[in-house]
Design a protein around this motif. Structure first.
Motif, PDB file in Angstrom:
ATOM      1  N   LYS A 101      32.811  72.827  58.188  1.00 36.84           N
ATOM      2  CA  LYS A 101      31.579  72.364  58.824  1.00 36.84           C
ATOM      3  C   LYS A 101      30.343  72.972  58.179  1.00 36.84           C
ATOM      4  O   LYS A 101      29.299  72.306  58.056  1.00 36.84           O
ATOM      5  N   TYR A 155      29.438  71.123  54.995  1.00 36.12           N
ATOM      6  CA  TYR A 155      29.056  69.766  55.403  1.00 36.12           C
ATOM      7  C   TYR A 155      27.637  69.776  55.981  1.00 36.12           C
ATOM      8  O   TYR A 155      26.795  68.947  55.608  1.00 36.12           O
ATOM      9  N   ASP A 156      27.367  70.707  56.873  1.00 44.79           N
ATOM     10  CA  ASP A 156      26.038  70.786  57.482  1.00 44.79           C
ATOM     11  C   ASP A 156      24.970  71.070  56.438  1.00 44.79           C
ATOM     12  O   ASP A 156      23.872  70.489  56.481  1.00 44.79           O
ATOM     13  N   ARG A 157      25.268  71.971  55.491  1.00 46.30           N
ATOM     14  CA  ARG A 157      24.293  72.273  54.445  1.00 46.30           C
ATOM     15  C   ARG A 157      24.005  71.032  53.604  1.00 46.30           C
ATOM     16  O   ARG A 157      22.862  70.761  53.237  1.00 46.30           O
ATOM     17  N   SER A 189      21.832  68.592  55.597  1.00 43.85           N
ATOM     18  CA  SER A 189      20.476  69.123  55.746  1.00 43.85           C
ATOM     19  C   SER A 189      19.691  68.984  54.449  1.00 43.85           C
ATOM     20  O   SER A 189      18.502  68.659  54.459  1.00 43.85           O
ATOM     21  N   TYR A 193      22.365  63.635  63.161  1.00 49.56           N
ATOM     22  CA  TYR A 193      23.591  64.384  62.862  1.00 49.56           C
ATOM     23  C   TYR A 193      24.798  63.790  63.579  1.00 49.56           C
ATOM     24  O   TYR A 193      24.732  63.466  64.765  1.00 49.56           O
ATOM     25  N   ARG A 248      29.387  64.255  63.476  1.00 49.16           N
ATOM     26  CA  ARG A 248      30.499  65.070  62.976  1.00 49.16           C
ATOM     27  C   ARG A 248      31.050  64.513  61.666  1.00 49.16           C
ATOM     28  O   ARG A 248      31.560  65.253  60.820  1.00 49.16           O
TER      29      ARG A 248
END
Length: 261
Positions: free
Chosen positions: A84, A87-89, A92, A100, A102
């Motif tokens: 995660k 993935y989040d980086r 962003s 956002y 999942r």
């Protein structure tokens, strides 16, 4: 051959980066592979995900068999993250304006891309978003509720689609506490943000109903999808079901009350 596929994947990977495709948030992609219409780039060795990748070829065949849609006519990029955090980086850095989720399917400039990370829902997420990608590669438009209902149906492995799905258990509970959302209400939803968890369950329920309740319901679904392929005005599927079935909402309730293996 496997060697040919991997060689082609390396070429495509180079092309993606040269054309400005999404870059890994932490550096180089660890592995890449082509399978069917998918070009997969991953932060981890894809040997760990071979059963899932093999399922994607089966997913295309299942969509064709169940819905009558042709095979994907374009390449679909599949980006798999190790966890995660990366993935989040990546989201962003590269897609800050996209709400956002999942896991994500996006299509920009005619290019479909799927993003998912390894976690408790990894396989479900990849099948779900890949269903969106395969449908949108051949259909000019899919109503939101149907798009999500089909993705929810095909996110399950084949042996758990008709029977034994998590959605089926949830729908039976929903029927005790207020029932399933009417189709005419779902058809008014235009944005993903407008759909709550109950709407997703209800969209799945209507798809399950049309695929399994009766030949007439299935014919209306297949006819509607065939009309979507033409790109013309198709109207509302709910209206078609009401003309053909009379009261599809009542029949849907009966379907789930009696649906057993």
């Amino acid at each position: 051959s496997r060697m040919t596929l991997r060689f082609e994947a390396l070429i495509v990977c180079g092309l993606l980066l040269a054309m400005g495709g999404p870059r890994n948030a932490v550096g180089a992609w660890v592995d890449q592979q082509s399978i069917g219409p998918f070009v997969c780039l991953a932060e981890f060795p894809l040997a760990d995900a071979q059963p899932l990748l093999a399922e994607l070829e089966g997913l295309q065949a299942d969509l064709t068999a169940a819905l009558g849609v042709p095979a994907a006519r374009e390449r679909i990029e599949l980006y798999l993250f190790a966890g995660k955090a990366s993935y989040d980086r990546h989201l962003s850095r590269n897609m800050p304006k996209i709400p956002y989720r999942r896991a994500l399917y996006v299509k920009e400039g005619g290019q479909g891309r799927v993003f998912a990370y390894r976690g408790p829902h990894f396989e479900v997420d990849v099948r779900h978003e890949s269903t969106h990608a395969l449908l949108h590669s051949v259909l000019p438009m899919v109503p939101l509720w149907l798009d999500e209902g089909l993705a929810a149906y095909f996110e399950n492995p084949p042996e758990k689609r008709a029977y034994g799905s998590p959605q089926g258990d949830a729908i039976r509970w929903s029927m005790r506490w207020g029932g399933i959302q009417r189709l005419d209400v779902l058809e008014k939803k235009r944005r993903v943000e407008d759909m709550d968890r109950g709407d997703y369950r209800s969209a799945w329920a209507w798809v399950h109903f049309m695929l399994h309740a009766s030949p007439e319901a299935r014919e209306e679904l297949l006819g509607f999808i065939a009309d979507l392929q033409t790109g013309g005005t198709v109207g509302l599927l709910g209206q078609r079901l009401r003309r053909r079935l009379g009261n599809p909402s009542e029949q849907l309730v009966v379907h789930f009350k009696n649906w057993t293996r």
